[in-house]
Design a protein around this motif. Structure first.
Motif, PDB file in Angstrom:
ATOM      1  N   ASP A 385      58.054  35.999 -18.641  1.00 24.33           N
ATOM      2  CA  ASP A 385      58.390  34.606 -18.312  1.00 24.33           C
ATOM      3  C   ASP A 385      57.812  34.198 -16.965  1.00 24.33           C
ATOM      4  OD1 ASP A 385      59.774  34.328 -20.685  1.00 24.33           O
ATOM      5  OD2 ASP A 385      61.715  34.858 -19.798  1.00 24.33           O
ATOM      6  N   ALA A 386      57.830  35.117 -16.003  1.00 18.91           N
ATOM      7  CA  ALA A 386      57.302  34.813 -14.673  1.00 18.91           C
ATOM      8  C   ALA A 386      55.792  34.582 -14.721  1.00 18.91           C
ATOM      9  CB  ALA A 386      57.635  35.948 -13.702  1.00 18.91           C
ATOM     10  N   LEU A 387      55.091  35.378 -15.520  1.00 18.48           N
ATOM     11  CA  LEU A 387      53.644  35.199 -15.643  1.00 18.48           C
ATOM     12  C   LEU A 387      53.307  33.831 -16.223  1.00 18.48           C
ATOM     13  CD1 LEU A 387      52.532  38.722 -16.941  1.00 18.48           C
ATOM     14  CD2 LEU A 387      52.251  37.782 -14.637  1.00 18.48           C
ATOM     15  N   LEU A 388      54.032  33.427 -17.270  1.00 20.68           N
ATOM     16  CA  LEU A 388      53.780  32.103 -17.852  1.00 20.68           C
ATOM     17  C   LEU A 388      54.098  31.006 -16.852  1.00 20.68           C
ATOM     18  CD1 LEU A 388      55.162  32.556 -21.483  1.00 20.68           C
ATOM     19  CD2 LEU A 388      52.778  32.476 -20.755  1.00 20.68           C
ATOM     20  N   SER A 389      55.190  31.176 -16.108  1.00 15.34           N
ATOM     21  CA  SER A 389      55.579  30.170 -15.125  1.00 15.34           C
ATOM     22  C   SER A 389      54.552  30.063 -14.006  1.00 15.34           C
ATOM     23  CB  SER A 389      56.951  30.515 -14.541  1.00 15.34           C
ATOM     24  OG  SER A 389      57.307  29.602 -13.529  1.00 15.34           O
ATOM     25  N   ASP A 390      54.020  31.204 -13.557  1.00 11.45           N
ATOM     26  CA  ASP A 390      53.072  31.204 -12.444  1.00 11.45           C
ATOM     27  C   ASP A 390      51.682  30.726 -12.860  1.00 11.45           C
ATOM     28  OD1 ASP A 390      55.022  32.173 -10.801  1.00 11.45           O
ATOM     29  OD2 ASP A 390      54.271  34.231 -10.734  1.00 11.45           O
ATOM     30  N   LEU A 391      51.274  31.059 -14.084  1.00 12.68           N
ATOM     31  CA  LEU A 391      49.876  30.870 -14.450  1.00 12.68           C
ATOM     32  C   LEU A 391      49.604  29.646 -15.316  1.00 12.68           C
ATOM     33  CD1 LEU A 391      49.888  33.810 -13.362  1.00 12.68           C
ATOM     34  CD2 LEU A 391      48.113  34.298 -15.029  1.00 12.68           C
ATOM     35  N   VAL A 392      50.617  29.144 -16.020  1.00  8.64           N
ATOM     36  CA  VAL A 392      50.380  27.973 -16.864  1.00  8.64           C
ATOM     37  C   VAL A 392      50.355  26.727 -15.996  1.00  8.64           C
ATOM     38  CG1 VAL A 392      51.352  26.526 -18.696  1.00  8.64           C
ATOM     39  CG2 VAL A 392      51.333  29.003 -18.942  1.00  8.64           C
ATOM     40  N   GLN A 393      49.376  25.850 -16.227  1.00 11.13           N
ATOM     41  CA  GLN A 393      49.216  24.650 -15.416  1.00 11.13           C
ATOM     42  C   GLN A 393      50.394  23.702 -15.608  1.00 11.13           C
ATOM     43  OE1 GLN A 393      44.982  23.127 -15.405  1.00 11.13           O
ATOM     44  NE2 GLN A 393      44.911  24.417 -17.212  1.00 11.13           N
ATOM     45  N   PRO A 394      50.723  22.891 -14.586  1.00  9.98           N
ATOM     46  CA  PRO A 394      51.834  21.945 -14.702  1.00  9.98           C
ATOM     47  C   PRO A 394      51.674  20.982 -15.866  1.00  9.98           C
ATOM     48  CG  PRO A 394      51.124  22.130 -12.421  1.00  9.98           C
ATOM     49  CD  PRO A 394      50.131  22.896 -13.236  1.00  9.98           C
ATOM     50  N   ALA A 395      50.411  20.616 -16.193  1.00  9.49           N
ATOM     51  CA  ALA A 395      50.179  19.681 -17.296  1.00  9.49           C
ATOM     52  C   ALA A 395      50.214  20.369 -18.644  1.00  9.49           C
ATOM     53  CB  ALA A 395      48.828  18.985 -17.114  1.00  9.49           C
ATOM     54  N   GLY A 396      50.423  21.704 -18.657  1.00  8.88           N
ATOM     55  CA  GLY A 396      50.469  22.413 -19.925  1.00  8.88           C
ATOM     56  C   GLY A 396      49.142  23.095 -20.211  1.00  8.88           C
ATOM     57  N   ILE A 397      49.169  24.126 -21.018  1.00  8.36           N
ATOM     58  CA  ILE A 397      47.957  24.860 -21.335  1.00  8.36           C
ATOM     59  C   ILE A 397      47.158  24.120 -22.390  1.00  8.36           C
ATOM     60  CG2 ILE A 397      48.887  27.100 -20.705  1.00  8.36           C
ATOM     61  CD1 ILE A 397      49.487  27.643 -23.603  1.00  8.36           C
ATOM     62  N   THR A 398      45.827  24.257 -22.311  1.00 10.79           N
ATOM     63  CA  THR A 398      44.950  23.613 -23.270  1.00 10.79           C
ATOM     64  C   THR A 398      44.393  24.614 -24.268  1.00 10.79           C
ATOM     65  OG1 THR A 398      43.114  23.859 -21.722  1.00 10.79           O
ATOM     66  CG2 THR A 398      44.330  21.776 -21.681  1.00 10.79           C
ATOM     67  N   ASP A 399      44.850  25.845 -24.230  1.00 11.33           N
ATOM     68  CA  ASP A 399      44.477  26.855 -25.204  1.00 11.33           C
ATOM     69  C   ASP A 399      45.707  27.718 -25.471  1.00 11.33           C
ATOM     70  OD1 ASP A 399      43.011  28.324 -26.946  1.00 11.33           O
ATOM     71  OD2 ASP A 399      41.796  29.372 -25.439  1.00 11.33           O
ATOM     72  N   ASP A 400      45.767  28.279 -26.692  1.00 12.92           N
ATOM     73  CA  ASP A 400      46.884  29.154 -27.022  1.00 12.92           C
ATOM     74  C   ASP A 400      46.935  30.326 -26.046  1.00 12.92           C
ATOM     75  OD1 ASP A 400      46.883  27.480 -29.169  1.00 12.92           O
ATOM     76  OD2 ASP A 400      46.346  28.979 -30.644  1.00 12.92           O
ATOM     77  N   THR A 401      48.122  30.889 -25.872  1.00  7.56           N
ATOM     78  CA  THR A 401      48.275  32.061 -25.012  1.00  7.56           C
ATOM     79  C   THR A 401      49.183  33.076 -25.698  1.00  7.56           C
ATOM     80  OG1 THR A 401      47.982  30.820 -22.959  1.00  7.56           O
ATOM     81  CG2 THR A 401      49.112  32.921 -22.804  1.00  7.56           C
TER      82      THR A 401
END
Length: 408
Positions: A385-401
């Motif tokens: 959860d921390a990795l997604l919170s730190d690395l995903v852009q505030p506007a949301g991801i534009t590719d699947d993860t």
């Protein structure tokens, strides 16, 4: 204004003949140029720092008014997709600033576009608007302005209805695709050795789902565990079908292969007969628990990260080969080994976690390493959860993860 190579872009912005406004992602006016103030009949103090729809609400005397709803939907699409959105002709009445309660019938042709920061995140929204009211009211040779206005307005409404039907259709297809994705990416079975966490986060947008997969295969007969992630080119239901076939094939190959390179070789041969599987990337890691070694092989995929108990991070990038189907002839794939100590963390992921537009991949890998180090003591679920919170852009991801976190 111009001094050598320097250009005063703020002066250029205010001198633009077209009406342009800059909005924050929360739709608050950050700045507007003089042309925007002129056509809207507002002062800078009435606009800048205020919420868009507080300044320009719908005409309360027109129950059929749709300007706010349509413009809000367009701006949110830009926020979530990071892509430009050109709107159909809009009737959006504006209150006369000198006569409160008096509304002027106005027609606009808006275009909304993202303004990205250096790190690829959404910084501002650019709202360019061209007023076409005079064209709507222009008299043709037959002197029928009302007919012309009605025809154009009806056509704009038709386009809006078509766009709404397409949006609903895409939403239904997205729901089906997500359901299929969840069915093919179930939660992993408990491992016989250590704790693992998996995450799948679809891209923001109409149907940007179903390209990525993950898999964890416990091999108790050999004392090993095979961990893999992959990424099919494309999105939607077709990509979901290809993903399901490749995930199943690699899972089966891992159960009989001597190592990850052999498993990926088998997957590559299989992918030649699956339409849409070309250029798929994948990485496989075989964990030998008794020998404390990781054997890995990559088919064009971002390297797994291995974090030691002290927080230092190593990327497993010594056995990288082209994606599936990239070579015309079959050749053996490379594999390499790394040693781990008890308490280390292995992270496999797809490119949506680390890649950004106009940014070198090494920057994303450094961001991942720093996030891992900061959260080194977290349990797998909390770390994921921390990795997604730190690395995903505030506007949301534009590719699947897709993401696997395994503490060893």
């Amino acid at each position: 204004m111009v001094n050598g190579p320097f250009i005063d872009y703020q002066a250029v912005f205010h001198a633009l003949p077209g009406a342009v406004a800059l909005l924050t992602p929360d739709l608050v006016f950050a700045d507007v140029n003089e042309a925007f103030l002129s056509i809207s009949g507002r002062t800078r103090e009435q606009v800048v720092g205020h919420y868009l729809f507080d300044v320009f609400p719908d005409n309360p005397n027109d129950p059929a008014a749709t300007g706010v709803r349509n413009l809000h939907a367009s701006l949110r699409r830009v926020v979530t997709t990071g892509e430009r959105d050109s709107m159909a002709l809009q009737r959006y009445d504006v209150e006369d600033s000198s006569r409160p309660g008096v509304w002027q019938k106005r027609y606009w042709s808006p275009v909304n576009a993202p303004v990205l920061a250096a790190d690829g995140t959404l910084a501002l929204l650019l709202h360019r608007v061209e007023e076409v009211t005079e064209l709507i009211h222009a008299r043709d040779e037959s002197d029928r302005p009302q007919v012309l206005e009605a025809e154009l307005y009806a056509r704009a409404r038709e386009l809006q209805e078509v766009n709404e039907r397409l949006r609903r259709a895409h939403a239904r297809e997205r729901e089906v695709a997500l359901h299929l994705q969840r069915a093919m990416l179930p939660a992993p079975q408990p491992l016989s050795h250590h704790r693992a966490a998996v995450r799948y986060q679809p891209a923001m947008g109409a149907l940007n789902v179903c390209g990525d997969w993950y898999d964890i295969v416990d091999l108790p007969q050999t004392g090993r565990t095979a961990v893999a992630v992959g990424d099919v080119v494309g999105h939607g239901l077709r990509a979901a079908g290809v993903m399901g076939q490749l995930r199943s094939a690699l899972s089966a190959a891992s159960r009989v292969a001597a190592g990850p390179a052999q498993a990926l070789e088998g997957l590559g041969l299989y992918a030649r007969f699956v339409e849409g599987a070309e250029c798929t990337t994948a990485v496989s890691v075989f964990i030998d628990w008794s020998g404390h070694t990781l054997t890995y092989s990559s088919a064009g995929h971002p390297p797994p990260a291995l974090m030691a108990p002290d927080g230092s991070v190593t990327f497993l990038d010594q056995a990288t080969d082209p994606p599936l189907g990239a070579r015309p002839e079959h050749t053996s794939r490379p594999q390499a080994q790394a040693v781990f100590t008890e308490g280390s963390v292995l992270v496999l992921y797809t490119d949506g976690l680390v890649e950004r537009r106009r940014e070198d991949i090494d920057t994303g890998l450094e961001r991942l390493a720093h996030s891992l180090s900061r959260n080194r003591d977290a349990a797998p679920d909390a770390l994921a959860d921390a990795l997604l919170s730190d690395l995903v852009q505030p506007a949301g991801i534009t590719d699947d993860t897709a993401l696997i976190v395994l503490r060893m």
